[in-house]
Design a protein around this motif. Structure first.
Motif, PDB file in Angstrom:
ATOM      1  N   ILE A 101     -47.934  51.261 -13.631  1.00 54.70           N
ATOM      2  CA  ILE A 101     -47.477  50.156 -12.399  1.00 54.70           C
ATOM      3  C   ILE A 101     -46.382  50.659 -11.434  1.00 54.70           C
ATOM      4  CG2 ILE A 101     -46.084  48.171 -12.557  1.00 54.70           C
ATOM      5  CD1 ILE A 101     -47.122  47.572 -15.059  1.00 54.70           C
ATOM      6  N   ALA A 102     -45.713  51.650 -11.721  1.00 60.60           N
ATOM      7  CA  ALA A 102     -44.971  51.993 -10.748  1.00 60.60           C
ATOM      8  C   ALA A 102     -45.731  52.957  -9.641  1.00 60.60           C
ATOM      9  CB  ALA A 102     -43.698  52.824 -11.317  1.00 60.60           C
ATOM     10  N   ALA A 103     -46.431  53.942 -10.000  1.00 67.28           N
ATOM     11  CA  ALA A 103     -47.231  54.666  -8.984  1.00 67.28           C
ATOM     12  C   ALA A 103     -48.152  53.636  -8.450  1.00 67.28           C
ATOM     13  CB  ALA A 103     -48.127  55.603  -9.924  1.00 67.28           C
ATOM     14  N   THR A 104     -48.789  52.701  -8.756  1.00 68.81           N
ATOM     15  CA  THR A 104     -49.858  52.172  -8.074  1.00 68.81           C
ATOM     16  C   THR A 104     -48.874  51.260  -6.954  1.00 68.81           C
ATOM     17  OG1 THR A 104     -51.406  51.820 -10.157  1.00 68.81           O
ATOM     18  CG2 THR A 104     -51.640  50.311  -8.161  1.00 68.81           C
ATOM     19  N   LEU A 105     -47.859  50.584  -7.566  1.00 70.38           N
ATOM     20  CA  LEU A 105     -47.270  49.766  -6.595  1.00 70.38           C
ATOM     21  C   LEU A 105     -46.769  50.626  -5.454  1.00 70.38           C
ATOM     22  CD1 LEU A 105     -45.001  47.636  -8.927  1.00 70.38           C
ATOM     23  CD2 LEU A 105     -46.808  46.650  -7.212  1.00 70.38           C
ATOM     24  N   GLU A 106     -46.045  51.741  -5.627  1.00 68.51           N
ATOM     25  CA  GLU A 106     -45.612  52.654  -4.689  1.00 68.51           C
ATOM     26  C   GLU A 106     -46.978  53.150  -3.711  1.00 68.51           C
ATOM     27  OE1 GLU A 106     -43.215  55.599  -2.473  1.00 68.51           O
ATOM     28  OE2 GLU A 106     -42.810  53.605  -3.823  1.00 68.51           O
ATOM     29  N   ARG A 107     -48.159  53.316  -4.345  1.00 74.51           N
ATOM     30  CA  ARG A 107     -49.262  53.676  -3.360  1.00 74.51           C
ATOM     31  C   ARG A 107     -49.777  52.526  -2.541  1.00 74.51           C
ATOM     32  NH1 ARG A 107     -52.146  55.281  -7.249  1.00 74.51           N
ATOM     33  NH2 ARG A 107     -53.448  53.392  -7.526  1.00 74.51           N
ATOM     34  N   LEU A 108     -49.252  51.290  -2.929  1.00 73.35           N
ATOM     35  CA  LEU A 108     -49.776  50.068  -2.166  1.00 73.35           C
ATOM     36  C   LEU A 108     -48.698  49.582  -1.148  1.00 73.35           C
ATOM     37  CD1 LEU A 108     -51.329  47.842  -5.018  1.00 73.35           C
ATOM     38  CD2 LEU A 108     -52.384  49.100  -3.303  1.00 73.35           C
ATOM     39  N   GLY A 109     -47.680  50.450  -1.008  1.00 77.80           N
ATOM     40  CA  GLY A 109     -46.337  50.196  -0.114  1.00 77.80           C
ATOM     41  C   GLY A 109     -45.910  49.020  -0.594  1.00 77.80           C
ATOM     42  N   GLN A 110     -45.841  48.743  -2.109  1.00 83.05           N
ATOM     43  CA  GLN A 110     -44.597  47.761  -2.510  1.00 83.05           C
ATOM     44  C   GLN A 110     -43.196  48.539  -2.799  1.00 83.05           C
ATOM     45  OE1 GLN A 110     -45.233  44.392  -2.876  1.00 83.05           O
ATOM     46  NE2 GLN A 110     -47.263  44.741  -1.748  1.00 83.05           N
ATOM     47  N   ASP A 111     -42.111  47.693  -2.443  1.00 83.64           N
ATOM     48  CA  ASP A 111     -40.898  48.152  -2.773  1.00 83.64           C
ATOM     49  C   ASP A 111     -40.690  48.143  -4.470  1.00 83.64           C
ATOM     50  OD1 ASP A 111     -39.781  48.655  -0.198  1.00 83.64           O
ATOM     51  OD2 ASP A 111     -39.939  46.655  -0.100  1.00 83.64           O
ATOM     52  N   VAL A 112     -40.477  49.517  -4.849  1.00 79.19           N
ATOM     53  CA  VAL A 112     -40.503  49.403  -6.276  1.00 79.19           C
ATOM     54  C   VAL A 112     -39.243  50.448  -6.575  1.00 79.19           C
ATOM     55  CG1 VAL A 112     -42.025  51.224  -6.261  1.00 79.19           C
ATOM     56  CG2 VAL A 112     -41.742  50.077  -8.238  1.00 79.19           C
ATOM     57  N   LEU A 113     -38.589  50.180  -7.737  1.00 80.68           N
ATOM     58  CA  LEU A 113     -37.595  50.878  -8.460  1.00 80.68           C
ATOM     59  C   LEU A 113     -37.886  51.034  -9.848  1.00 80.68           C
ATOM     60  CD1 LEU A 113     -35.083  52.667  -8.004  1.00 80.68           C
ATOM     61  CD2 LEU A 113     -33.801  50.374  -8.760  1.00 80.68           C
ATOM     62  N   ALA A 114     -38.181  52.310 -10.289  1.00 79.17           N
ATOM     63  CA  ALA A 114     -38.544  52.710 -11.690  1.00 79.17           C
ATOM     64  C   ALA A 114     -37.173  53.033 -12.429  1.00 79.17           C
ATOM     65  CB  ALA A 114     -39.436  53.633 -11.810  1.00 79.17           C
ATOM     66  N   VAL A 115     -36.864  52.772 -13.559  1.00 85.14           N
ATOM     67  CA  VAL A 115     -35.840  53.043 -14.242  1.00 85.14           C
ATOM     68  C   VAL A 115     -36.516  53.548 -15.678  1.00 85.14           C
ATOM     69  CG1 VAL A 115     -33.574  52.432 -15.422  1.00 85.14           C
ATOM     70  CG2 VAL A 115     -34.651  50.933 -13.344  1.00 85.14           C
ATOM     71  N   GLU A 116     -35.730  54.747 -16.010  1.00 89.47           N
ATOM     72  CA  GLU A 116     -36.243  55.431 -17.275  1.00 89.47           C
ATOM     73  C   GLU A 116     -35.073  56.423 -17.904  1.00 89.47           C
ATOM     74  OE1 GLU A 116     -37.487  56.790 -20.533  1.00 89.47           O
ATOM     75  OE2 GLU A 116     -39.036  55.790 -19.407  1.00 89.47           O
TER      76      GLU A 116
ATOM     77  N   ASP B  87     -35.240  58.464 -20.771  1.00 91.18           N
ATOM     78  CA  ASP B  87     -35.391  59.657 -20.940  1.00 91.18           C
ATOM     79  C   ASP B  87     -35.422  60.936 -20.056  1.00 91.18           C
ATOM     80  OD1 ASP B  87     -36.742  62.033 -22.116  1.00 91.18           O
ATOM     81  OD2 ASP B  87     -38.425  61.052 -23.044  1.00 91.18           O
ATOM     82  N   PRO B  88     -34.606  62.015 -20.078  1.00 93.68           N
ATOM     83  CA  PRO B  88     -34.602  62.892 -19.091  1.00 93.68           C
ATOM     84  C   PRO B  88     -35.788  63.638 -18.709  1.00 93.68           C
ATOM     85  CG  PRO B  88     -32.521  62.854 -20.701  1.00 93.68           C
ATOM     86  CD  PRO B  88     -33.697  62.070 -21.177  1.00 93.68           C
ATOM     87  N   GLN B  89     -36.744  64.020 -19.826  1.00 94.74           N
ATOM     88  CA  GLN B  89     -37.802  64.574 -19.450  1.00 94.74           C
ATOM     89  C   GLN B  89     -38.852  63.798 -18.557  1.00 94.74           C
ATOM     90  OE1 GLN B  89     -39.552  65.467 -23.325  1.00 94.74           O
ATOM     91  NE2 GLN B  89     -38.312  67.480 -23.583  1.00 94.74           N
ATOM     92  N   LEU B  90     -39.148  62.417 -18.858  1.00 96.42           N
ATOM     93  CA  LEU B  90     -39.622  61.525 -18.105  1.00 96.42           C
ATOM     94  C   LEU B  90     -39.141  61.380 -16.550  1.00 96.42           C
ATOM     95  CD1 LEU B  90     -40.775  58.870 -20.720  1.00 96.42           C
ATOM     96  CD2 LEU B  90     -42.581  60.623 -19.558  1.00 96.42           C
ATOM     97  N   VAL B  91     -37.846  61.360 -16.579  1.00 95.57           N
ATOM     98  CA  VAL B  91     -37.035  61.388 -15.463  1.00 95.57           C
ATOM     99  C   VAL B  91     -37.550  62.450 -14.668  1.00 95.57           C
ATOM    100  CG1 VAL B  91     -34.985  61.364 -14.209  1.00 95.57           C
ATOM    101  CG2 VAL B  91     -35.300  59.923 -16.082  1.00 95.57           C
ATOM    102  N   ALA B  92     -37.457  63.774 -15.164  1.00 94.36           N
ATOM    103  CA  ALA B  92     -37.809  64.966 -14.391  1.00 94.36           C
ATOM    104  C   ALA B  92     -39.287  65.021 -14.098  1.00 94.36           C
ATOM    105  CB  ALA B  92     -37.506  66.078 -15.435  1.00 94.36           C
ATOM    106  N   GLN B  93     -40.104  64.409 -14.656  1.00 91.21           N
ATOM    107  CA  GLN B  93     -41.510  64.469 -14.663  1.00 91.21           C
ATOM    108  C   GLN B  93     -41.937  63.485 -13.502  1.00 91.21           C
ATOM    109  OE1 GLN B  93     -43.950  63.201 -17.919  1.00 91.21           O
ATOM    110  NE2 GLN B  93     -45.806  62.797 -16.700  1.00 91.21           N
TER     111      GLN B  93
END
Length: 234
Positions: free
Chosen positions: A36-51, A53-59
């Motif tokens: 969802i986050a990646a698709t919204l970003e690709r569509l030019g929507q303003d998005v903020l993801a929150v995670e 897990d440090p591993q997912l954050v780094a990824q």
């Protein structure tokens, strides 16, 4: 059980501040939330993801606007400005306690639209009862869709709501070579042809005089049971 909440949030390097009052807050960067986050970003929507897990954050750092935080803690949500987002998506599904806590925190903040992932019907009922506006069961929905596709001539299947469905399919033999008016599809089967795609020709919205050929794809809407009956025609 989830880990004990840790107050505070941390922005990742390269994260950007989204425009307030027009963004989507996506909590949890598993397969569902990250898509969802990646698709919204690709569509030019303003998005903020929150995670959290440090591993997912780094990824995901540098790929989407991202903050590291534990949203089971209402103070963390306040610190990252969750109150300013009109839409929030809770992508945390595997950890029931975390999912419920995060959704409840967003309800307490008065988030206008809360979309939440559930992994079972029981989980979905809990989320609805505490105030989630939209509950999604991605695995169940995908399983139902695939079951319809593998069981007949349907090429695509989208259930909209309360059994109303839109499908893409090959036309039954009895409709081939005839216009929609001549076939009387709606009168005979209770479904509506809304579009026709012929090979090498752009999609056209269906009209009574639209002729259907054997090589066409047709887009049909109606109740799921009626569509299955229509699609089962030879």
């Amino acid at each position: 059980m989830v880990d004990a909440p840790q107050p505070g949030t941390r922005s990742t390097p390269g994260s950007k501040e989204p425009k307030r009052d027009a963004g989507v807050l996506v909590i949890g960067l598993g397969r569902f939330g990250s898509a969802i986050a990646a698709t919204l970003e690709r569509l030019g929507q303003d998005v903020l993801a929150v995670e959290r897990d440090p591993q997912l954050v780094a990824q995901w750092a540098g790929r989407v606007p991202l903050v590291e935080a534990d949203c089971t803690n209402p103070e963390a949500l306040e610190q990252l400005g969750a109150r300013d987002f009109p839409v929030a998506v809770v992508g945390v599904g595997s950890y029931l306690e975390a999912s419920v806590l995060i959704t409840g925190n967003l309800v307490d903040l008065g988030t206008p639209q809360i979309w939440a992932k559930a992994i079972s019907a029981e989980h979905a009922r809990i989320l609805q009862r505490i105030g989630a506006h939209h509950v999604v069961l991605p695995e169940a929905d995908a399983g139902s869709r695939v079951a319809h596709l593998v069981s007949g001539k349907l090429l695509d299947y989208i259930e909209v709501e309360d059994g109303f469905t839109v499908v893409k399919m090959r036309p039954p033999r009895e409709t081939q070579g005839f216009t929609i008016a001549q076939s009387k599809i709606r009168e005979r089967y209770g479904v509506t042809v809304i579009g026709v795609k012929s090979p090498g020709i752009e999609f056209v919205y269906a009209e009574p005089e639209t002729r259907i050929s054997a090589n066409d794809l047709i887009i049909v809407s109606g109740h799921a049971e009626l569509l299955e009956r229509f699609a089962s025609r030879p």
